[in-house]
Design a protein around this motif. Structure first.
Motif, PDB file in Angstrom:
ATOM      1  N   TRP A 114       0.803  -1.220   0.000  1.00 25.28           N
ATOM      2  CA  TRP A 114       0.000   0.000   0.000  1.00 25.28           C
ATOM      3  C   TRP A 114       0.838   1.272   0.000  1.00 25.28           C
ATOM      4  O   TRP A 114       0.326   2.354  -0.248  1.00 25.28           O
ATOM      5  CB  TRP A 114      -0.900   0.035   1.242  1.00 25.28           C
ATOM      6  N   GLY A 115       2.114   1.157   0.318  1.00 24.45           N
ATOM      7  CA  GLY A 115       2.946   2.344   0.508  1.00 24.45           C
ATOM      8  C   GLY A 115       3.236   3.065  -0.792  1.00 24.45           C
ATOM      9  O   GLY A 115       2.932   2.565  -1.861  1.00 24.45           O
ATOM     10  N   PRO A 116       3.859   4.244  -0.696  1.00 21.98           N
ATOM     11  CA  PRO A 116       4.165   4.918   0.572  1.00 21.98           C
ATOM     12  C   PRO A 116       2.958   5.695   1.095  1.00 21.98           C
ATOM     13  O   PRO A 116       2.070   6.038   0.329  1.00 21.98           O
ATOM     14  CB  PRO A 116       5.305   5.872   0.186  1.00 21.98           C
ATOM     15  N   ALA A 117       2.964   5.965   2.383  1.00 17.66           N
ATOM     16  CA  ALA A 117       1.917   6.795   2.977  1.00 17.66           C
ATOM     17  C   ALA A 117       2.255   8.264   2.764  1.00 17.66           C
ATOM     18  O   ALA A 117       3.413   8.624   2.540  1.00 17.66           O
ATOM     19  CB  ALA A 117       1.806   6.511   4.470  1.00 17.66           C
ATOM     20  N   ARG A 118       1.225   9.113   2.837  1.00 22.59           N
ATOM     21  CA  ARG A 118       1.464  10.556   2.765  1.00 22.59           C
ATOM     22  C   ARG A 118       2.149  11.031   4.035  1.00 22.59           C
ATOM     23  O   ARG A 118       3.012  11.898   4.014  1.00 22.59           O
ATOM     24  CB  ARG A 118       0.121  11.276   2.561  1.00 22.59           C
ATOM     25  N   GLU A 119       1.753  10.440   5.169  1.00 21.73           N
ATOM     26  CA  GLU A 119       2.368  10.793   6.450  1.00 21.73           C
ATOM     27  C   GLU A 119       2.129   9.675   7.452  1.00 21.73           C
ATOM     28  O   GLU A 119       1.063   9.059   7.463  1.00 21.73           O
ATOM     29  CB  GLU A 119       1.778  12.103   6.984  1.00 21.73           C
ATOM     30  N   VAL A 120       3.137   9.411   8.285  1.00 23.55           N
ATOM     31  CA  VAL A 120       2.998   8.434   9.374  1.00 23.55           C
ATOM     32  C   VAL A 120       3.225   9.167  10.689  1.00 23.55           C
ATOM     33  O   VAL A 120       4.261   9.812  10.885  1.00 23.55           O
ATOM     34  CB  VAL A 120       4.015   7.279   9.230  1.00 23.55           C
ATOM     35  N   ARG A 121       2.235   9.088  11.574  1.00 23.06           N
ATOM     36  CA  ARG A 121       2.368   9.677  12.919  1.00 23.06           C
ATOM     37  C   ARG A 121       2.441   8.510  13.897  1.00 23.06           C
ATOM     38  O   ARG A 121       1.426   7.954  14.310  1.00 23.06           O
ATOM     39  CB  ARG A 121       1.182  10.593  13.208  1.00 23.06           C
ATOM     40  N   ALA A 122       3.681   8.141  14.231  1.00 24.13           N
ATOM     41  CA  ALA A 122       3.923   6.867  14.911  1.00 24.13           C
ATOM     42  C   ALA A 122       3.556   6.890  16.385  1.00 24.13           C
ATOM     43  O   ALA A 122       3.322   5.832  16.969  1.00 24.13           O
ATOM     44  CB  ALA A 122       5.392   6.478  14.745  1.00 24.13           C
ATOM     45  N   HIS A 123       3.508   8.085  16.988  1.00 24.99           N
ATOM     46  CA  HIS A 123       3.248   8.136  18.434  1.00 24.99           C
ATOM     47  C   HIS A 123       2.337   9.317  18.738  1.00 24.99           C
ATOM     48  O   HIS A 123       2.770  10.467  18.702  1.00 24.99           O
ATOM     49  CB  HIS A 123       4.561   8.260  19.215  1.00 24.99           C
TER      50      HIS A 123
END
Length: 282
Positions: A114-123
């Motif tokens: 599915w990648g890449p994501a537009r943004e990953v907010r991991a925490h």
């Protein structure tokens, strides 16, 4: 009776078993629980499918697959099964969001496809309170938004969403779905704002997800020209008072870890960090 480990799409008759899983973590699962309590498990009414994972014939984990993909009480084995199902179905969601640990594993398995994501907010710290602060007086000017004030509140909602998510909610369908959601929150008395004498929104927030056990504050926003003036904490205290009095005994929210000003404000109002979410935005 399912006697082995397996995953399947749940049906309306599985509602009680699904609610039993959701109620294991009422604060963390408030978003999905609130949807299920209103719509049941019928995919058309729910706005997506609910996938179930069974261990020894018992439903132990869930995954909501709609506009968001949300793992719920999901063990690593369940996450792998949900990832397989999501990969086969193809990406239909605009985000993956849920408890950080299970969401991180789900994304690790899906990113190659599915990648890449537009943004990953991991925490994204999950913050919770069940009482009013002792030392922050609620802003007396923060009140429920009236149904005839949609045109007043809408620009602030769009500004908050665009700032938070990075894309305008008016893109795609011209904002029809987003306007309907804002109207739903206003209509149910869960939209709050401080509106100045010129009819401009200075502060706003909503109580989004709501169940009898817990509710979630979202969309907290202070107009840019009023930031740094000390409006956020009293505004949050006002919304918290409404939430505890009228909605649920426990109030939660989650916040981006890099938003240190917001985290400081929420701590001042009495919220404490109890866990973490993760969001993957497409």
């Amino acid at each position: 009776m399912l006697t082995q480990t397996t995953s399947r799409v749940l049906e309306p008759s599985d509602l009680d078993a699904a609610l039993a899983v959701l109620h294991r973590e009422p604060v963390t699962n408030a978003f999905v629980t609130s949807r299920v309590q209103v719509a049941g498990l019928d995919p058309w009414r729910l706005g997506g499918e609910m996938w179930g994972w069974y261990e020894d014939g018992m439903l132990t984990s869930l995954c909501y697959a709609g506009a968001n993909l949300v793992p719920i009480c999901a063990t690593p084995r369940a996450v792998r099964a949900f990832a397989d199902r999501a990969r086969r179905a193809g990406r239909r969601c605009s985000s993956i969001v849920g408890p950080a640990e299970s969401t991180a594993l789900l994304w690790r398995l899906l990113e190659p496809h599915w990648g890449p994501a537009r943004e990953v907010r991991a925490h994204q710290p999950l913050m919770v309170t069940d009482r009013m602060p002792d030392d922050i007086a609620p802003d007396p000017y923060v009140r429920r938004v009236r149904k005839d004030e949609m045109e007043t509140i809408m620009p602030a909602c769009v500004a908050m969403f665009t700032e938070e998510v990075g894309v305008s909610p008016m893109a795609g369908d011209g904002g029809l779905l987003y306007q309907a959601r804002v109207a739903e929150l206003v209509g149910s008395g869960r939209s709050f704002a401080r509106i100045d004498e010129h009819g401009k929104v200075v502060f706003k927030a909503e109580i989004g997800a709501a169940t009898p056990q817990a509710c979630q504050i979202q969309g907290v926003w202070v107009a840019p020209e009023h930031r740094g003036k000390g409006l956020a904490a009293p505004g949050m205290a006002a919304v918290l008072r409404y939430a505890l009095a009228d909605v649920a005994p426990v109030v939660s929210l989650y916040v981006n870890d890099y938003n240190t000003a917001a985290r400081r404000t929420y701590r001042r109002v009495g919220f404490r960090e109890t866990g973490a979410f993760m969001s993957v935005l497409f």
